[in-house]
Enzyme design. Sequence first.
Site, mmCIF file in Angstrom:
data_model
loop_
_atom_site.group_PDB
_atom_site.id
_atom_site.type_symbol
_atom_site.label_atom_id
_atom_site.label_comp_id
_atom_site.label_asym_id
_atom_site.label_seq_id
_atom_site.Cartn_x
_atom_site.Cartn_y
_atom_site.Cartn_z
ATOM 1 N N LYS A 130 -8.386 7.111 -0.094
ATOM 2 C CA LYS A 130 -8.508 7.898 0.879
ATOM 3 C C LYS A 130 -8.065 9.390 -0.007
ATOM 4 O O LYS A 130 -8.414 10.522 0.431
ATOM 5 C CB LYS A 130 -7.868 8.015 2.129
ATOM 6 C CG LYS A 130 -8.408 6.725 2.945
ATOM 7 C CD LYS A 130 -9.775 6.432 2.975
ATOM 8 C CE LYS A 130 -9.965 5.144 3.495
ATOM 9 N NZ LYS A 130 -9.712 3.906 2.745
ATOM 10 N N CYS A 200 -8.141 -0.354 -7.455
ATOM 11 C CA CYS A 200 -8.923 -1.612 -7.490
ATOM 12 C C CYS A 200 -10.021 -1.431 -8.438
ATOM 13 O O CYS A 200 -10.889 -0.710 -8.529
ATOM 14 C CB CYS A 200 -9.460 -1.813 -6.150
ATOM 15 S SG CYS A 200 -7.969 -1.988 -4.893
ATOM 16 N N SER A 474 -14.272 -2.811 3.628
ATOM 17 C CA SER A 474 -13.739 -2.338 2.238
ATOM 18 C C SER A 474 -14.982 -2.185 1.239
ATOM 19 O O SER A 474 -15.876 -2.949 1.378
ATOM 20 C CB SER A 474 -12.810 -3.371 1.751
ATOM 21 O OG SER A 474 -12.390 -3.071 0.448
#
Length: 559
Positions: A130, A200, A474
Site C-alpha cells: 500500500k 514479495c 492478494s
Amino acid sequence: MSEPSSPANRRSSVVTRGANRAAARSYLRAAGMGDGDFERPMIAVVNTWSSVTPCNMHLGDLAEHVRRGVREAGGFPVDFNTIVVTDGISMGTPGMKASLISREIIADSIELAVQGHQLDGVICIVGCDKTIPAAAMALARMDLPGLALYGGTIMAGVHAGKEISIQEVFEAIGAHGAGALDDAGLKAVERAACPGAGACGGQFTANTMAMALTMMGLSPMGANDVPAVHRDKPGEAERCGRLAVELTKQQRTARQFITRASLMNAAVAVSASGGSTNAVLHLPAIAAEAGVDFSIEDCHAACAAAPVICDLKPGGRFLAHHLFNAGGTRLLAKRMADSGKIVDAPTVSGKKLFEEAAEAVEAPGQEVITDFTRPVMARGSYAVLYGNVAPEGSVIKLAGHEIESFEGPARVFDSEDAAFAAVQSGAINEGDVIVIRYEGPKGGPGMREMLQVTAALKGRGVKDVALITDGRFSGASYGFVVGHVAPEASVGGPIALIAEGDAIRIDVKARVIEVRADLSGRRFAPPSKPAPVGAFAKYAALVSSASKGAVTIPNHEAK
C-alpha cells in the site's frame, strides 16, 4: 522575472526568507541547515522504513543514497517517515483490516508533512503493497515535483532444490491443514521462503504497482526493477535523489505525468505482466487524486487489449528477479510499444517512455517475457463483471487459469475467518461457490485480502471451486476468484441477500456474475459485530465504493 528554480520562487521561501522567518530559520539551523542551505530547494525524503518486514527493512539504508543524490544535485534533503502495514504478516488476521486503510493514512501523512513545511519537492521511498499507490496518490493530490522509488523485490528462497516465494508458504498451510504436510515440513518451507530484504517476489501487488508507477512515468525506468539486495540499488537511489532536485528546479509536477494516457499505459502493463487485481483499486484511486477520469471500465479495456505475455507467479513460473535479469520493465515496455498497446508519454527521467523502451536489452534465451504473437495467455490478467450480484462491478482474476465459466451452489460466510475454518475442516466440496461477504471497504472495515483462503484451497488440492467476495484478493492469489463485489454487503448490496445453496453463475465472456434466485423478497440482515473505533471508524464513515477506488477524499472534478 525570476526563474522557476530561483530561491524567490520556491515554496520553501515562505519559511526560509525574510526577517519574519528568523524563528523558523533558527529551528532549521538546529536541524543542520546553514546559510547556503537556505538557497537550496528543500526536498522531502519520505520513507516507509520499518524493521517489521523484509519489504521495508532496508529502506533506512537506501535513504542515505537518496540523500546523497539530493545533495549532489544542489538540494537539501529533509527526512520524514510514515507507516507500513505488512500484508504478508497481517494476512488472515484482524490486522489485515488495517492494510488498505493504511494507504489513505500514508497518503495523508505525506501530504501533511510536505505541506506543513512548504517543501519544494518530494521523493517517496516505498516497499510493501500500500505504500506504493499511497505515494502516487499523495504526489497527485499535492501536484508537486516528485517521484517514487521502490525498494525492490526480494530474492527467491530455496527449498528442496527449488526456488520458492511466500506464495508457497500459504499453500503449505493448506497442505498442512489437509494432513498432506507435517509440522517439520511446514517449518522447513517457512524457514526457506524469505531469504532477506525486499518485497514479495512474484508479480504480486508490490511488484505490479512498482511496474505501474514506472509505466505511469512517476518512477524512472529501471530503478524499481533492481532487486533490494542488488549491488546496483544504491546507484539507482542516488539517481532518484538527483532527479527529485531536477524536477523541482524545472517545476515538472506530478500531474504532468499522471494523465489518462499514462494511467492506461500502466493498466496495460498490469494486464500484460499478469499483475494483481489490486491495481483495479489503486489506479482509479490515483486518478481520483489527480482529477483524471479513469474507471474500472478503463482497467477492463486495458486487459481486453493486452494478453498476458509474462510468465510470472502467481500463475506462471518466474519471479520478479527473473524479470529483471530477462530485460525488466523496459523490455516489456518495448514489446507493448512495438505492438501499439501503449502510447508515448513523459517520464521523470526526462526521457519519453518510448525512448526509454528503445534502450531495452533482452537477455539471450530468456523465457520470462514472450510477445503478443505468442502470449502466455490469450486474454488479459483480469476482467470486470456485472450482474445482479454486482451491479456496480466486480473483478475476476484470470491469470493462471483458462476457465471461462462456472456455476455452482453458494456456500455463504459472513467473514473470511469463517470461510477459512470451513476450508481447513474439509467442509468445502468440488463445485462449490464460496461467498465471503461483509469484508468490503466499509463492512470490514478495510477490505481484507483472501489469500489465506485461496492458498488453503490449493494446498488441500481443492481445484474445482469458485470464490466471490466484497473483499480483495492478494496479488499472490489465483484460481477462479471474483473480488471487489459492489455494492458491498454492509450497505445492502445484493451479495448480502445470497442464501446458502443459491445457484451462482459466473461467465467471463459475457462479463456476467449472477445469482439464479429472486432476491426481491429477501431482507437485509447484517451480522452483529462490534462497531469500529478510531481510524477504522473514520475510514468506514468516509470510504467510497470499491468501484470508485475505495478512496476517502471527495473526488475532484475529472478532466
